[in-house]
Scaffold this active site. Structure first.
Site, short mmCIF file in Angstrom:
data_model
loop_
_atom_site.label_atom_id
_atom_site.label_comp_id
_atom_site.label_asym_id
_atom_site.label_seq_id
_atom_site.Cartn_x
_atom_site.Cartn_y
_atom_site.Cartn_z
N LYS A 205 0.81 -1.22 0.00
CA LYS A 205 0.00 0.00 0.00
C LYS A 205 0.84 1.27 0.00
CE LYS A 205 -4.54 -1.39 1.60
NZ LYS A 205 -5.50 -1.44 2.72
N ARG A 239 -4.34 -9.70 4.74
CA ARG A 239 -4.80 -9.71 3.34
C ARG A 239 -3.59 -9.36 2.47
NH1 ARG A 239 -6.72 -6.02 -0.36
NH2 ARG A 239 -8.37 -6.77 -1.75
#
Lengths: 270, 211
Positions: A205, A239
């Site tokens: 991210k 995740r």
């Protein structure tokens, strides 16, 4: 939790598993690599072309059915904020609804309740699905996340979702600038001690990229460092794009923490 | 006697609390400080009045970003803040006009207007791409370049809200002051959008009167 994107345009894999067979190969691969769950999504998180519920369903429902047929025991999660899509995937065997947009559709928990499915509640600061954070500020982002997640989790239970089927996720980068995501990471113990299992979605991210000034594609090491920190704080679901590397990190942290014995011990013991 | 109007962006990355190891706001901040200093020098003052908007997504108890950015820039420029007009980011134009009229009735002060254009100028922009952004931004820039108060007052609040134009209301407050004072012209105007948000650093000054 391995990410399986049924999208042509997700930020990391850029459509690598857009074709259904490629996505199915990815499921096989991540299961072999030791993933406990797959998270199947039909819409990228970032803004872009409008994908309506019908199109989203066409991307994920048949695929979930195919995966369920091939892997009766695999935990299947679907990343959707829409109760209409959630219903359709639960009908074909999805186990978990990953509501990545913080309860944008208030009916989602009732679908999970109806099918006995699990639900991931996320903290997004109340932003509209598929919008980027723009000048969002919190007095205390962790306190905001804690309050929002507790509220959503209790609401889900009140709507009939089993208490042991609710997971909470602070949702790094969703409704957050990098400072916020770093603070959530640093203080994750304030969420892991609430009594609900915590999922973290860190993989490649922007907060990792901005921490290290690295583009997408060069963020694995940073992702794994953040993963280790979250594991130390007691997160329970990750995740991820990279299963093998994540599994090693989590095993190492578990071994250090004493939750898992080392795999093999001979050194100094012969 | 008129005083100058300075327009500076409201980007949080101008604040030290948000600055990382690389100071990505350094150049923009320097241009803002330079504009404030030039305006106060021209006006022969070391005080300014800030015109700022409330935050579009108020989640905390801190003062509005614009207020903090304005104070920070004023501090760097070595000038004091004598007053502040805080206008709701989505205030109707009539309300902005009224605030401006009230302000223009007070002794003329150098105004620092903390205001941005659209945050929807490209696919990577905070608000993604809206095809209408470029035209609205151009109308803001050209209005400032011409020191055209009427053009600023003609900005459509609803359209600006759609386009995440954080600065529409404070610009209209300033335009109302400009309309009352008259006689300003644009001495400096710098436009950039490195992150998909229109940043304008502008300095509108009264004519130099013979002593």
């Amino acid at each position: 939790m391995a990410i399986v994107n049924r999208t042509p345009d997700s930020f990391y894999d850029k459509g690598r598993t857009w074709a259904e067979d490629a996505a199915f190969d990815r499921v096989r691969q991540v299961v072999d690599q030791g993933a406990d769950l797959v998270d199947i999504g039909g819409i990228k998180a970032a803004p872009g072309a409008e994908i309506d519920a019908a199109e989203e369903k066409s991307r994920v429902v048949g695929f979930v059915e195919r995966v369920r047929g091939a892997y009766p025991d695999l935990v299947i999660s679907v990343d959707t904020w829409r109760s209409e899509v959630a219903r359709a995937v639960c009908e074909v065997g999805a186990d978990l609804i990953n509501d990545a947009w913080g309860g944008a559709d208030p009916e989602l928990p009732s679908v999970a309740a109806e099918f006995g499915a699990s639900l991931v509640c996320t903290h997004t600061g109340g932003v509209t699905p598929r919008t980027r954070p723009h000048r969002i500020e919190y007095d205390d982002v962790v306190a905001d996340a804690r309050a929002s997640l507790l509220r959503q989790a209790e609401r889900a239970v009140s709507m009939g979702v089993a208490r042991d089927r609710v997971v909470i996720d602070p949702a790094h980068d969703f409704g957050k600038n990098t400072w916020h995501s770093l603070e959530v990471t640093r203080r994750l113990d304030e969420l892991t001690t609430l009594g609900w299992p915590v999922l973290v979605s860190l993989s490649n991210k922007d907060f990792v990229g901005e921490a290290l000034d690295l583009p997408v594609g060069e963020r694995l090491t940073g992702t794994l460092a953040a993963t280790a920190l979250c594991a130390w704080h007691g997160a329970q679901v990750y995740r991820v794009h990279e299963v093998v590397e994540t599994r090693q990190v989590l095993d190492l942290v578990s071994v250090v923490a004493g939750d898992l014995p080392p795999a093999r011990t001979v050194r100094g013991l012969a | 006697m008129s005083s100058s109007v300075v327009v500076v962006p409201s980007a949080p990355l101008l604040l030290p609390e948000y600055t990382g190891r690389q100071d990505v706001g350094a150049d923009l901040r320097a241009r803002c400080v330079e504009a404030v200093q030039a305006a106060t020098d021209a006006d022969g003052t070391d005080r300014v009045v800030l015109v700022v908007a409330t935050d579009r997504e108020q989640r905390g108890t801190r003062p509005p970003l614009g207020q903090r950015v304005g104070r920070h820039l004023a501090g760097l420029a070595g000038v004091g803040v004598d007053g502040m007009v805080v206008v709701a980011w989505d205030a109707p134009t009539a309300e902005c006009r009224a605030l401006g009229r009230h302000l223009s009735g007070r002794p003329a002060a150098t105004l620092v207007v903390v205001a941005d254009g659209s945050a929807r100028r490209g696919e990577k922009a905070p608000g993604h791409l809206d095809e209408r952004a470029a035209a609205v931004d151009e109308s803001i820039v050209s209005a400032l370049r011409a020191a055209d108060a009427d053009a600023l007052l003609a900005l459509d609040p609803a359209l600006c809200a759609d386009l995440l134009v954080q600065g529409r209301a404070p610009l209209q407050v300033a335009a109302s002051v400009m309309a009352a004072r008259g006689g300003l012209s644009c001495d400096a105007l710098d436009v950039s959008d490195p992150y998909g948000v229109l940043y304008v650093v502008a300095r509108l000054t009264p004519p130099i009167t013979a002593p």
